[in-house]
Scaffold this motif. Structure first.
Motif, PDB file in Angstrom:
ATOM      1  N   LEU A 148      25.241  41.593  -8.535  1.00 51.31           N
ATOM      2  CA  LEU A 148      25.347  43.024  -8.289  1.00 51.31           C
ATOM      3  C   LEU A 148      26.583  43.578  -8.994  1.00 51.31           C
ATOM      4  N   LYS A 149      26.391  44.601  -9.815  1.00 53.71           N
ATOM      5  CA  LYS A 149      27.493  45.278 -10.499  1.00 53.71           C
ATOM      6  C   LYS A 149      27.485  46.739 -10.077  1.00 53.71           C
ATOM      7  N   ILE A 150      28.617  47.218  -9.594  1.00 57.70           N
ATOM      8  CA  ILE A 150      28.660  48.583  -9.089  1.00 57.70           C
ATOM      9  C   ILE A 150      29.120  49.528 -10.193  1.00 57.70           C
ATOM     10  N   ASP A 151      28.609  49.332 -11.365  1.00 58.61           N
ATOM     11  CA  ASP A 151      28.824  50.263 -12.466  1.00 58.61           C
ATOM     12  C   ASP A 151      27.676  50.097 -13.455  1.00 58.61           C
ATOM     13  N   LYS A 152      27.750  50.767 -14.569  1.00 60.39           N
ATOM     14  CA  LYS A 152      26.665  50.691 -15.534  1.00 60.39           C
ATOM     15  C   LYS A 152      26.652  49.327 -16.220  1.00 60.39           C
ATOM     16  N   PHE A 153      25.550  49.007 -16.856  1.00 60.70           N
ATOM     17  CA  PHE A 153      25.374  47.716 -17.516  1.00 60.70           C
ATOM     18  C   PHE A 153      26.348  47.562 -18.683  1.00 60.70           C
ATOM     19  N   HIS A 154      26.998  46.372 -18.738  1.00 58.46           N
ATOM     20  CA  HIS A 154      27.827  45.984 -19.877  1.00 58.46           C
ATOM     21  C   HIS A 154      27.275  44.675 -20.434  1.00 58.46           C
ATOM     22  N   HIS A 155      27.409  44.481 -21.718  1.00 59.14           N
ATOM     23  CA  HIS A 155      26.774  43.314 -22.357  1.00 59.14           C
ATOM     24  C   HIS A 155      27.267  41.992 -21.789  1.00 59.14           C
ATOM     25  N   GLU A 156      28.547  41.955 -21.332  1.00 55.36           N
ATOM     26  CA  GLU A 156      29.068  40.687 -20.809  1.00 55.36           C
ATOM     27  C   GLU A 156      28.412  40.279 -19.499  1.00 55.36           C
ATOM     28  N   TYR A 157      27.786  41.244 -18.787  1.00 52.96           N
ATOM     29  CA  TYR A 157      27.113  40.904 -17.544  1.00 52.96           C
ATOM     30  C   TYR A 157      25.921  39.976 -17.811  1.00 52.96           C
ATOM     31  N   ALA A 158      25.194  40.247 -18.890  1.00 51.91           N
ATOM     32  CA  ALA A 158      24.050  39.400 -19.236  1.00 51.91           C
ATOM     33  C   ALA A 158      24.513  37.998 -19.587  1.00 51.91           C
ATOM     34  N   SER A 159      25.625  37.919 -20.317  1.00 55.93           N
ATOM     35  CA  SER A 159      26.167  36.615 -20.696  1.00 55.93           C
ATOM     36  C   SER A 159      26.616  35.830 -19.477  1.00 55.93           C
ATOM     37  N   GLN A 160      27.239  36.532 -18.517  1.00 59.60           N
ATOM     38  CA  GLN A 160      27.693  35.871 -17.297  1.00 59.60           C
ATOM     39  C   GLN A 160      26.516  35.311 -16.505  1.00 59.60           C
ATOM     40  N   LEU A 161      25.473  36.122 -16.337  1.00 57.35           N
ATOM     41  CA  LEU A 161      24.308  35.664 -15.587  1.00 57.35           C
ATOM     42  C   LEU A 161      23.617  34.512 -16.309  1.00 57.35           C
ATOM     43  N   ASN A 162      23.560  34.577 -17.629  1.00 58.56           N
ATOM     44  CA  ASN A 162      22.968  33.494 -18.410  1.00 58.56           C
ATOM     45  C   ASN A 162      23.748  32.199 -18.212  1.00 58.56           C
ATOM     46  N   MET A 163      25.077  32.322 -18.120  1.00 59.45           N
ATOM     47  CA  MET A 163      25.914  31.152 -17.857  1.00 59.45           C
ATOM     48  C   MET A 163      25.575  30.540 -16.501  1.00 59.45           C
ATOM     49  N   TYR A 164      25.384  31.389 -15.480  1.00 65.33           N
ATOM     50  CA  TYR A 164      25.012  30.885 -14.156  1.00 65.33           C
ATOM     51  C   TYR A 164      23.682  30.146 -14.205  1.00 65.33           C
ATOM     52  N   LEU A 165      22.719  30.711 -14.935  1.00 66.15           N
ATOM     53  CA  LEU A 165      21.409  30.062 -15.039  1.00 66.15           C
ATOM     54  C   LEU A 165      21.531  28.700 -15.711  1.00 66.15           C
ATOM     55  N   ASN A 166      22.311  28.629 -16.775  1.00 70.70           N
ATOM     56  CA  ASN A 166      22.508  27.350 -17.464  1.00 70.70           C
ATOM     57  C   ASN A 166      23.202  26.339 -16.564  1.00 70.70           C
ATOM     58  N   TYR A 167      24.164  26.816 -15.766  1.00 71.83           N
ATOM     59  CA  TYR A 167      24.854  25.938 -14.825  1.00 71.83           C
ATOM     60  C   TYR A 167      23.866  25.373 -13.796  1.00 71.83           C
ATOM     61  N   PHE A 168      23.025  26.236 -13.246  1.00 71.07           N
ATOM     62  CA  PHE A 168      22.060  25.780 -12.250  1.00 71.07           C
ATOM     63  C   PHE A 168      21.062  24.797 -12.862  1.00 71.07           C
ATOM     64  N   LYS A 169      20.660  25.039 -14.105  1.00 64.40           N
ATOM     65  CA  LYS A 169      19.751  24.111 -14.773  1.00 64.40           C
ATOM     66  C   LYS A 169      20.379  22.728 -14.906  1.00 64.40           C
ATOM     67  N   ALA A 170      21.665  22.696 -15.254  1.00 62.89           N
ATOM     68  CA  ALA A 170      22.335  21.423 -15.532  1.00 62.89           C
ATOM     69  C   ALA A 170      22.827  20.721 -14.270  1.00 62.89           C
ATOM     70  N   GLU A 171      23.275  21.496 -13.262  1.00 58.94           N
ATOM     71  CA  GLU A 171      23.969  20.889 -12.133  1.00 58.94           C
ATOM     72  C   GLU A 171      23.219  20.955 -10.804  1.00 58.94           C
ATOM     73  N   ILE A 172      22.370  21.945 -10.626  1.00 55.61           N
ATOM     74  CA  ILE A 172      21.767  22.180  -9.306  1.00 55.61           C
ATOM     75  C   ILE A 172      20.276  21.869  -9.280  1.00 55.61           C
ATOM     76  N   MET A 173      19.561  22.233 -10.321  1.00 61.65           N
ATOM     77  CA  MET A 173      18.101  22.123 -10.348  1.00 61.65           C
ATOM     78  C   MET A 173      17.638  20.677 -10.161  1.00 61.65           C
ATOM     79  N   GLN A 174      16.669  20.490  -9.284  1.00 60.85           N
ATOM     80  CA  GLN A 174      16.093  19.175  -9.049  1.00 60.85           C
ATOM     81  C   GLN A 174      14.944  18.928 -10.039  1.00 60.85           C
ATOM     82  N   PRO A 175      14.560  17.653 -10.233  1.00 64.55           N
ATOM     83  CA  PRO A 175      13.508  17.334 -11.220  1.00 64.55           C
ATOM     84  C   PRO A 175      12.201  18.087 -11.008  1.00 64.55           C
ATOM     85  N   ASP A 176      11.851  18.372  -9.749  1.00 61.29           N
ATOM     86  CA  ASP A 176      10.582  19.058  -9.492  1.00 61.29           C
ATOM     87  C   ASP A 176      10.749  20.569  -9.342  1.00 61.29           C
ATOM     88  N   ASP A 177      11.946  21.092  -9.616  1.00 60.18           N
ATOM     89  CA  ASP A 177      12.171  22.539  -9.567  1.00 60.18           C
ATOM     90  C   ASP A 177      11.766  23.199 -10.876  1.00 60.18           C
TER      91      ASP A 177
END
Length: 379
Positions: free
Chosen positions: A299-328
């Motif tokens: 959640l960002k309480i202002d207008k969209f900035h390009h770095e927000y997409a990069s930050q969320l993409n980083m979280y997704l990559n982190y979850f893929k590498a560290e959190i996601m289980q084999p059957d997820d």
């Protein structure tokens, strides 16, 4: 005593004792970590059964202790702290032995061998690594008591990761002079302050400019660090500062998504993520039992900035590498902003890994209009 005098006295008491509390916590944290590093090095070199554990020592130690904040990565930091700063021996022992409660808890079986472990052998080894250049500059080497009392553990840990001893001494001095926080010190290292100082013809002017522009360390900077909170066993939520609007929207957004059904299972709020030396916080994390994947909401309480997409993409990559289980399935990210420009969003997200479940999760998630309507009402 008038009212203004009362206010001044209470403010002085608050600020002074808060600073004292932060300082005491930091001394305990530095002492603990140095001592742990000392024992680890001693075991690795003289442990009776060290051959049994070998390279897996720190992983097995983490598993056996099963204590939050004490993991393989931290143990490596503690070992490095001890090897880089063997001169802290007397300061650490003095602190430990001056506290009757600590001295009573650490019996002679634990406390006495430290004097032999932190022997001159290690100090001489460190000295041999110091170049002639540093020897010539010994006049501004920081004494052990100042390192112990003036630098937080977080700063010592950051500086100890620097290989060049001259560069380490430079940042020790500048951090003490400027009362830098961990973030400020990291910013100066990343901005190559040491290298810029070497190139500058007027080093004093550069130093004065840097010190003028920096943010000084405050007691809350010491207390509200993830490392300190782990040490004290406090709730991670304390680290995160939210304004009232963000908190209100997050409270209702969490409830809103759960009430929508569709398989949402709440997992975490302000999920702490450690990447290298930095902590990040994902606003909301759900697990979707139908899609079998994590859903990360930012959640960002202002207008969209390009770095927000990069930050969320980083979280997704982190979850893929560290959190996601084999059957997820791969995680899904939802970024909510008050305003967005379609062209900027398109350019900012182009090239990011597409989620193969985009169409599928849109069927399950609330519609864009529903979310917009909800946020409008919340604001």
């Amino acid at each position: 005593m008038n009212f203004e005098s009362l206010v001044n006295h209470i403010s002085a008491i608050q600020n002074t004792l808060q600073a004292q509390a932060a300082h005491s916590v930091n001394l305990a944290l530095t002492s603990r970590n140095w001592l742990m590093g000392c024992y680890i090095v001693e075991f690795e070199q003289h442990g009776e059964d060290r051959a049994t554990y070998g390279e897996q020592l720190l992983k097995k130690l983490e598993k056996r202790l099963n204590t939050k904040g004490l993991n393989e990565r931290r143990f490596r930091e503690f070992r490095r702290l001890y090897l880089i700063y063997p001169q802290l021996k007397e300061e650490v022992l003095g602190y430990v032995m001056s506290n009757s409660e600590i001295r009573w808890s650490l019996t002679a079986e634990f406390a006495t061998p430290i004097r032999q472990m932190a022997s001159a052998k290690y100090e001489n080894e460190i000295r041999r690594t110091v170049s002639a250049e540093l020897t010539d500059m010994h006049k501004w080497m920081i004494p052990a008591d100042k390192l112990f009392n003036k630098l937080t553990y977080s700063n010592l840990s950051l500086i100890s990761a620097i290989d060049n001893p001259v560069k380490r001494a430079f940042y020790e001095m500048e951090t003490i002079r400027g009362c830098w926080s961990y973030k400020e010190l990291g910013r100066q290292i990343n901005s190559l302050y040491y290298e810029r100082s070497g190139l500058s013809k007027n080093k004093k002017a550069l130093s004065a400019l840097v010190q003028q522009q920096t943010t000084q360390l405050q007691p809350t900077d010491v207390i509200n660090t993830p490392i300190t909170l782990e040490f004290l066993g406090l709730n991670e939520q304390v680290v995160v500062t939210e304004n009232d609007l963000e908190r209100a929207i997050l409270d209702n957004l969490q409830k809103f998504l759960l009430e929508m059904g569709h398989g949402f299972c709440f997992e975490a709020r302000q999920k702490r993520i450690l990447i290298d030396e930095d902590y990040f916080f994902a606003d909301l994390v759900f697990y979707h039992r139908i899609l079998k994947c994590h859903v990360i909401v930012e959640l960002k309480i202002d207008k969209f900035h390009h770095e927000y997409a990069s930050q969320l993409n980083m979280y997704l990559n982190y979850f893929k590498a560290e959190i996601m289980q084999p059957d997820d399935n791969p995680p899904i990210g939802i970024l909510l902003c008050t305003e967005k420009g379609d062209t900027l969003v398109r350019y900012a997200t182009a090239g990011l890994d597409p989620n193969i479940f985009v169409q599928k999760y849109k069927v399950q998630l609330p519609s864009e209009e529903e979310i917009k309507d909800f946020i409008s009402k919340g604001i």
